[in-house]
Enzyme design. Structure first.
Site, PDB file in Angstrom:
ATOM      1  N   ASP A  34       0.843  -1.191   0.000  1.00  0.00           N
ATOM      2  CA  ASP A  34       0.000   0.000   0.000  1.00  0.00           C
ATOM      3  C   ASP A  34       0.884   1.250   0.000  1.00  0.00           C
ATOM      4  N   ASP A  56       4.279   1.654  -4.190  1.00  0.00           N
ATOM      5  CA  ASP A  56       3.329   1.998  -5.249  1.00  0.00           C
ATOM      6  C   ASP A  56       3.079   0.775  -6.148  1.00  0.00           C
ATOM      7  N   THR A 119     -15.901  -2.267  -9.769  1.00  0.00           N
ATOM      8  CA  THR A 119     -17.071  -1.541  -9.282  1.00  0.00           C
ATOM      9  C   THR A 119     -18.250  -1.624 -10.251  1.00  0.00           C
ATOM     10  N   ASP A 120     -19.454  -1.407  -9.726  1.00  0.00           N
ATOM     11  CA  ASP A 120     -20.635  -1.358 -10.595  1.00  0.00           C
ATOM     12  C   ASP A 120     -20.638  -0.112 -11.486  1.00  0.00           C
ATOM     13  N   GLU A 121     -19.808   0.871 -11.130  1.00  0.00           N
ATOM     14  CA  GLU A 121     -19.839   2.134 -11.873  1.00  0.00           C
ATOM     15  C   GLU A 121     -19.339   1.997 -13.307  1.00  0.00           C
ATOM     16  N   TYR A 146     -13.007   8.476 -12.591  1.00  0.00           N
ATOM     17  CA  TYR A 146     -12.809   7.305 -11.718  1.00  0.00           C
ATOM     18  C   TYR A 146     -13.343   6.048 -12.394  1.00  0.00           C
ATOM     19  N   LYS A 150     -11.454   2.605 -13.895  1.00  0.00           N
ATOM     20  CA  LYS A 150     -11.771   1.245 -13.413  1.00  0.00           C
ATOM     21  C   LYS A 150     -12.201   0.365 -14.596  1.00  0.00           C
ATOM     22  N   ASN A 175     -21.969   0.012  -3.949  1.00  0.00           N
ATOM     23  CA  ASN A 175     -21.447   0.881  -2.871  1.00  0.00           C
ATOM     24  C   ASN A 175     -21.336   0.150  -1.535  1.00  0.00           C
ATOM     25  N   ASN A 176     -20.136   0.170  -0.968  1.00  0.00           N
ATOM     26  CA  ASN A 176     -19.897  -0.456   0.335  1.00  0.00           C
ATOM     27  C   ASN A 176     -20.036   0.551   1.469  1.00  0.00           C
ATOM     28  N   ILE A 187     -21.578   7.998   3.630  1.00  0.00           N
ATOM     29  CA  ILE A 187     -22.101   7.557   4.945  1.00  0.00           C
ATOM     30  C   ILE A 187     -21.187   7.983   6.099  1.00  0.00           C
ATOM     31  N   LEU A 202     -26.458  16.715   1.949  1.00  0.00           N
ATOM     32  CA  LEU A 202     -27.032  15.863   0.898  1.00  0.00           C
ATOM     33  C   LEU A 202     -26.861  16.570  -0.448  1.00  0.00           C
ATOM     34  N   ASP A 267     -25.016  19.968  -6.150  1.00  0.00           N
ATOM     35  CA  ASP A 267     -24.962  18.600  -6.645  1.00  0.00           C
ATOM     36  C   ASP A 267     -23.580  18.293  -7.250  1.00  0.00           C
ATOM     37  N   HIS A 271     -23.586  13.746 -11.942  1.00  0.00           N
ATOM     38  CA  HIS A 271     -23.968  12.783 -10.888  1.00  0.00           C
ATOM     39  C   HIS A 271     -24.706  11.565 -11.459  1.00  0.00           C
TER      40      HIS A 271
HETATM   41  P1  NAD Z   1      -9.864   3.438  -0.496  1.00  0.00           P
HETATM   42  O1  NAD Z   1      -9.679   4.707  -1.211  1.00  0.00           O
HETATM   43  O2  NAD Z   1     -10.464   3.435   0.872  1.00  0.00           O
HETATM   44  O3  NAD Z   1      -8.465   2.671  -0.370  1.00  0.00           O
HETATM   45  C1  NAD Z   1      -7.558   2.587  -1.432  1.00  0.00           C
HETATM   46  C2  NAD Z   1      -6.217   2.099  -0.878  1.00  0.00           C
HETATM   47  O4  NAD Z   1      -5.307   1.979  -1.981  1.00  0.00           O
HETATM   48  C3  NAD Z   1      -5.575   3.064   0.122  1.00  0.00           C
HETATM   49  O5  NAD Z   1      -5.059   2.355   1.221  1.00  0.00           O
HETATM   50  C4  NAD Z   1      -4.450   3.712  -0.678  1.00  0.00           C
HETATM   51  O6  NAD Z   1      -3.344   4.132   0.123  1.00  0.00           O
HETATM   52  C5  NAD Z   1      -4.082   2.596  -1.631  1.00  0.00           C
HETATM   53  N1  NAD Z   1      -3.447   3.100  -2.867  1.00  0.00           N
HETATM   54  C6  NAD Z   1      -3.872   4.122  -3.650  1.00  0.00           C
HETATM   55  N2  NAD Z   1      -3.016   4.307  -4.668  1.00  0.00           N
HETATM   56  C7  NAD Z   1      -2.046   3.355  -4.532  1.00  0.00           C
HETATM   57  C8  NAD Z   1      -0.894   3.023  -5.283  1.00  0.00           C
HETATM   58  N3  NAD Z   1      -0.549   3.707  -6.388  1.00  0.00           N
HETATM   59  N4  NAD Z   1      -0.132   1.988  -4.864  1.00  0.00           N
HETATM   60  C9  NAD Z   1      -0.454   1.287  -3.735  1.00  0.00           C
HETATM   61  N5  NAD Z   1      -1.525   1.577  -2.978  1.00  0.00           N
HETATM   62  C10 NAD Z   1      -2.315   2.591  -3.380  1.00  0.00           C
HETATM   63  O7  NAD Z   1     -10.712   2.502  -1.477  1.00  0.00           O
HETATM   64  P2  NAD Z   1     -11.815   1.407  -1.155  1.00  0.00           P
HETATM   65  O8  NAD Z   1     -13.132   2.072  -1.025  1.00  0.00           O
HETATM   66  O9  NAD Z   1     -11.322   0.512  -0.099  1.00  0.00           O
HETATM   67  O10 NAD Z   1     -11.826   0.631  -2.554  1.00  0.00           O
HETATM   68  C11 NAD Z   1     -10.980  -0.505  -2.747  1.00  0.00           C
HETATM   69  C12 NAD Z   1     -11.253  -1.087  -4.115  1.00  0.00           C
HETATM   70  O11 NAD Z   1     -12.623  -1.470  -4.212  1.00  0.00           O
HETATM   71  C13 NAD Z   1     -11.019  -0.120  -5.267  1.00  0.00           C
HETATM   72  O12 NAD Z   1     -10.448  -0.840  -6.330  1.00  0.00           O
HETATM   73  C14 NAD Z   1     -12.406   0.373  -5.636  1.00  0.00           C
HETATM   74  O13 NAD Z   1     -12.470   0.734  -6.979  1.00  0.00           O
HETATM   75  C15 NAD Z   1     -13.230  -0.867  -5.352  1.00  0.00           C
HETATM   76  N6  NAD Z   1     -14.646  -0.660  -5.007  1.00  0.00           N
HETATM   77  C16 NAD Z   1     -14.986   0.204  -4.009  1.00  0.00           C
HETATM   78  C17 NAD Z   1     -16.325   0.318  -3.638  1.00  0.00           C
HETATM   79  C18 NAD Z   1     -16.753   1.241  -2.516  1.00  0.00           C
HETATM   80  O14 NAD Z   1     -17.954   1.417  -2.301  1.00  0.00           O
HETATM   81  N7  NAD Z   1     -15.852   1.824  -1.755  1.00  0.00           N
HETATM   82  C19 NAD Z   1     -17.304  -0.420  -4.317  1.00  0.00           C
HETATM   83  C20 NAD Z   1     -16.908  -1.285  -5.347  1.00  0.00           C
HETATM   84  C21 NAD Z   1     -15.563  -1.409  -5.672  1.00  0.00           C
HETATM   85  O1  DAU Z   2     -20.768   2.108  -6.724  1.00  0.00           O
HETATM   86  C1  DAU Z   2     -19.522   1.763  -6.205  1.00  0.00           C
HETATM   87  C2  DAU Z   2     -18.730   3.016  -5.925  1.00  0.00           C
HETATM   88  O2  DAU Z   2     -19.287   3.587  -4.751  1.00  0.00           O
HETATM   89  C3  DAU Z   2     -17.248   2.754  -5.743  1.00  0.00           C
HETATM   90  O3  DAU Z   2     -16.723   2.267  -6.936  1.00  0.00           O
HETATM   91  C4  DAU Z   2     -16.515   4.043  -5.324  1.00  0.00           C
HETATM   92  O4  DAU Z   2     -15.172   3.758  -5.038  1.00  0.00           O
HETATM   93  C5  DAU Z   2     -17.186   4.595  -4.080  1.00  0.00           C
HETATM   94  O5  DAU Z   2     -16.595   5.822  -3.713  1.00  0.00           O
HETATM   95  C6  DAU Z   2     -18.686   4.785  -4.311  1.00  0.00           C
HETATM   96  O6  DAU Z   2     -18.932   5.846  -5.265  1.00  0.00           O
HETATM   97  P1  DAU Z   2     -20.098   6.942  -5.041  1.00  0.00           P
HETATM   98  O7  DAU Z   2     -19.704   8.139  -5.794  1.00  0.00           O
HETATM   99  O8  DAU Z   2     -21.428   6.354  -5.279  1.00  0.00           O
HETATM  100  O9  DAU Z   2     -19.931   7.125  -3.438  1.00  0.00           O
HETATM  101  P2  DAU Z   2     -19.969   8.420  -2.479  1.00  0.00           P
HETATM  102  O10 DAU Z   2     -19.889   7.897  -1.084  1.00  0.00           O
HETATM  103  O11 DAU Z   2     -19.009   9.461  -2.887  1.00  0.00           O
HETATM  104  O12 DAU Z   2     -21.443   8.998  -2.724  1.00  0.00           O
HETATM  105  C7  DAU Z   2     -22.590   8.172  -2.549  1.00  0.00           C
HETATM  106  C8  DAU Z   2     -23.805   8.995  -2.932  1.00  0.00           C
HETATM  107  O13 DAU Z   2     -24.012  10.027  -1.953  1.00  0.00           O
HETATM  108  C9  DAU Z   2     -23.662   9.707  -4.259  1.00  0.00           C
HETATM  109  O14 DAU Z   2     -24.916   9.696  -4.918  1.00  0.00           O
HETATM  110  C10 DAU Z   2     -23.276  11.137  -3.882  1.00  0.00           C
HETATM  111  C11 DAU Z   2     -23.954  11.330  -2.547  1.00  0.00           C
HETATM  112  N1  DAU Z   2     -23.279  12.207  -1.566  1.00  0.00           N
HETATM  113  C12 DAU Z   2     -21.943  12.032  -1.343  1.00  0.00           C
HETATM  114  C13 DAU Z   2     -21.273  12.775  -0.388  1.00  0.00           C
HETATM  115  C14 DAU Z   2     -19.800  12.605  -0.145  1.00  0.00           C
HETATM  116  C15 DAU Z   2     -24.005  13.126  -0.821  1.00  0.00           C
HETATM  117  O15 DAU Z   2     -25.235  13.279  -1.009  1.00  0.00           O
HETATM  118  N2  DAU Z   2     -23.362  13.878   0.124  1.00  0.00           N
HETATM  119  C16 DAU Z   2     -22.026  13.739   0.379  1.00  0.00           C
HETATM  120  O16 DAU Z   2     -21.498  14.439   1.266  1.00  0.00           O
END
Ligand code: NAD
Ligand code: DAU
Length: 333
Positions: A34, A56, A119-121, A146, A150, A175-176, A187, A202, A267, A271
Site C-alpha cells: 500500500d 506503489d 465496481t458497478d460504476e 474514476y 476502473k 457501494n460499500n 455515509i 445531501l 450537486d 452525478h
Molecule cells: P480506499 O480509497 O479506501 O483505499 C484505497 C487504498 O489503496 C488506500 O489504502 C491507498 O493508500 C491505496 N493506494 C492508492 N493508490 C495506490 C498506489 N498507487 N499503490 C499502492 N496503494 C495505493 O478505497 P476502497 O473504497 O477501499 O476501494 C478498494 C477497491 O474497491 C477499489 O479498487 C475500488 O475501486 C473498489 N470498489 C470500491 C467500492 C466502494 O464502495 N468503496 C465499491 C466497489 C468497488
Molecule cells: O458504486 C460503487 C462506488 O461507490 C465505488 O466504486 C466508489 O469507489 C465509491 O466511492 C462509491 O462511489 P459513489 O460516488 O457512489 O460514493 P460516495 O460515497 O461518494 O457517494 C454516494 C452517494 O451520496 C452519491 O450519490 C453522492 C452522494 N453524496 C456524497 C457525499 C460525499 C451526498 O449526497 N453527500 C455527500 O457528502
C-alpha cells in the site's frame, strides 16, 4: 499455508478484507502492499498480523518481488473517490490503469492467481425510473474519470486472461459501507458530521440510488470467488438495496443518531442517478448471500454497527476531519 498479497490493504475494503482473512485463515501469510496515500491508514490494520510493504503498485520492481512470493494477489489498490477524480484525474489513470497493468505483468511472469476488485460504476448509470439491473454482460459506459479508469483496468484484466492465459477473476461490487471507510465518502461523512456537531450534507435532491452493501458481505463474496470462482469469469456483487435513495439513507442515519436534520448542498457534476446490481450468477453458482439484510432499507443493522464503530473510534477519523470538510467547502459541497 498460503501467502496472499493484498494491494490497497490499508484502505477501507482492503483492511476489512485483511481482518476477515485473519479470522478465517489464521495460518495464511498476508503481505499488504500500500502506498499510504491520503486514503490509506496503517491504523486500520491494528491487531492484524501482516507483512507491510509501503510502496506503489506502479513500481514494477517492487510489485514483481512481492508477487514472486505470493500464491494469490487480491488487487484492491485504487484511487476510489469520484469527487476527487473530477478535480484531478491524473492519479486515477496512474494507479487504476498503470497500476493494474503492472500487477498483470507480474502475475503473468510468475503464473500467480489474481482477483481484481472492480465496481458497478463501470456500467454507467440507469434512469431513476428504470427498473433494470446491471448484469455481467451489460455494456460498459462509465461516466466519471474514476469509473472510466476502473473500466480500463477491467478490460486489461480480460485481455491478459485471453491473450496470455493469466489466471484471473473479476468482481464488480456496488457501494460499500462499514468500519474504516474514509470520511470523504457519503455515509461516514454524515456520521462524523453529526458526531462533530456539523450539519449533514445531501447532494442535490438526494433522489439518487446506490445499491448499498456491507463491506463484510462484499469481502465474503471475494473469498468465495477466490476459492471457487471460474478463471476468466466476472461476478457481480450486490445486496438488492436498489430501492433505497440517498435521502432515505440520510434520514435513517439522522434517526439512528437522533440528529435534528440535514441540508441540501450543490450537486455533483454529472452525478450518476441509479445503480442496481443483479448478483444472480454469484448467488446461484457459488451460493453467496448477503448477511446484512433486514426489512425497511436493508441497512438498519449494518448502519447501527457502523455508527457505533465511528463513535468508538474517533481517534481514527478525527485527524482528517477538518481538512476533508475544508476541501468540500471550497467546492460548495
Ligand atoms: P480506499 O480509497 O479506501 O483505499 C484505497 C487504498 O489503496 C488506500 O489504502 C491507498 O493508500 C491505496 N493506494 C492508492 N493508490 C495506490 C498506489 N498507487 N499503490 C499502492 N496503494 C495505493 O478505497 P476502497 O473504497 O477501499 O476501494 C478498494 C477497491 O474497491 C477499489 O479498487 C475500488 O475501486 C473498489 N470498489 C470500491 C467500492 C466502494 O464502495 N468503496 C465499491 C466497489 C468497488
Ligand atoms: O458504486 C460503487 C462506488 O461507490 C465505488 O466504486 C466508489 O469507489 C465509491 O466511492 C462509491 O462511489 P459513489 O460516488 O457512489 O460514493 P460516495 O460515497 O461518494 O457517494 C454516494 C452517494 O451520496 C452519491 O450519490 C453522492 C452522494 N453524496 C456524497 C457525499 C460525499 C451526498 O449526497 N453527500 C455527500 O457528502
Amino acid at each position: 499455508m498460503r501467502t496472499m498479497l493484498v494491494t490497497g490493504g490499508a484502505g477501507f475494503i482492503g483492511a476489512n478484507f485483511v481482518h476477515l482473512t485473519r479470522s478465517r485463515h489464521p495460518e495464511d501469510h498476508i503481505i499488504v502492499l500500500d502506498k499510504l496515500t491520503y486514503a490509506g491508514n496503517r491504523d486500520s490494520l491494528a491487531g492484524a498480523e501482516v507483512e507491510f510493504l509501503e510502496g506503489d503498485v506502479c513500481d514494477a520492481a517492487l510489485v514483481d518481488a512481492a508477487v514472486s512470493r505470493a500464491d494469490a494477489v487480491i488487487h484492491f489498490a485504487a484511487e476510489s473517490h469520484n469527487d476527487n477524480s473530477l478535480r484531478d484525474p491524473r492519479p486515477f489513470v496512474d494507479t487504476n490503469v498503470v497500476g493494474t497493468f503492472t500487477i498483470l505483468e507480474a502475475v503473468r511472469r510468475h503464473e500467480t492467481r489474481l482477483h481484481h476488485i472492480s465496481t458497478d460504476e463501470v456500467f454507467g448509470d440507469l434512469a431513476l425510473d428504470d427498473p433494470a439491473r446491471f448484469t455481467e454482460t451489460t455494456p460498459y459506459q462509465p461516466s466519471s474519470p474514476y469509473s472510466a479508469t476502473k473500466a480500463g483496468s477491467d478490460h486489461l484484466v480480460r485481455a491478459w486472461v485471453r491473450s496470455f492465459g493469466v489466471t484471473a477473476t473479476i468482481s464488480n461490487c456496488s457501494n460499500n459501507y462499514g468500519p474504516y471507510q474514509h470520511i470523504e465518502k457519503f455515509i461516514p461523512r454524515q456520521i462524523t458530521n453529526i458526531l462533530d456537531g456539523r450539519t449533514p450534507k445531501l447532494y442535490g435532491t438526494g433522489e439518487q440510488v446506490r445499491d448499498w452493501i456491507h463491506v463484510d458481505d462484499h469481502n465474503a463474496a471475494v473469498h468465495l470467488i477466490l476459492e471457487q470462482g471460474r478463471i476468466g469469469e466476472t461476478y457481480n456483487i450486490g445486496a438488492d438495496n436498489d430501492h433505497v435513495d440517498n435521502k432515505r439513507v440520510m434520514e435513517l442515519i439522522c434517526e439512528l443518531m437522533d440528529a435534528p436534520g440535514y441540508e441540501h448542498v450543490a450537486d455533483r457534476p454529472g452525478h450518476d442517478q441509479r445503480y442496481a446490481m443483479d448478483s444472480t450468477k454469484l448467488r446461484t453458482e457459488l451460493g453467496w448471500a448477503p448477511r446484512y439484510t433486514d426489512t425497511d432499507t436493508g441497512m438498519r443493522a449494518g448502519l447501527e454497527q457502523t455508527i457505533a464503530w465511528y463513535r468508538d473510534n474517533e481517534a481514527w477519523w478525527r485527524p482528517a476531519k477538518e481538512q476533508v470538510e475544508a476541501g468540500y467547502a471550497e467546492r460548495g459541497q
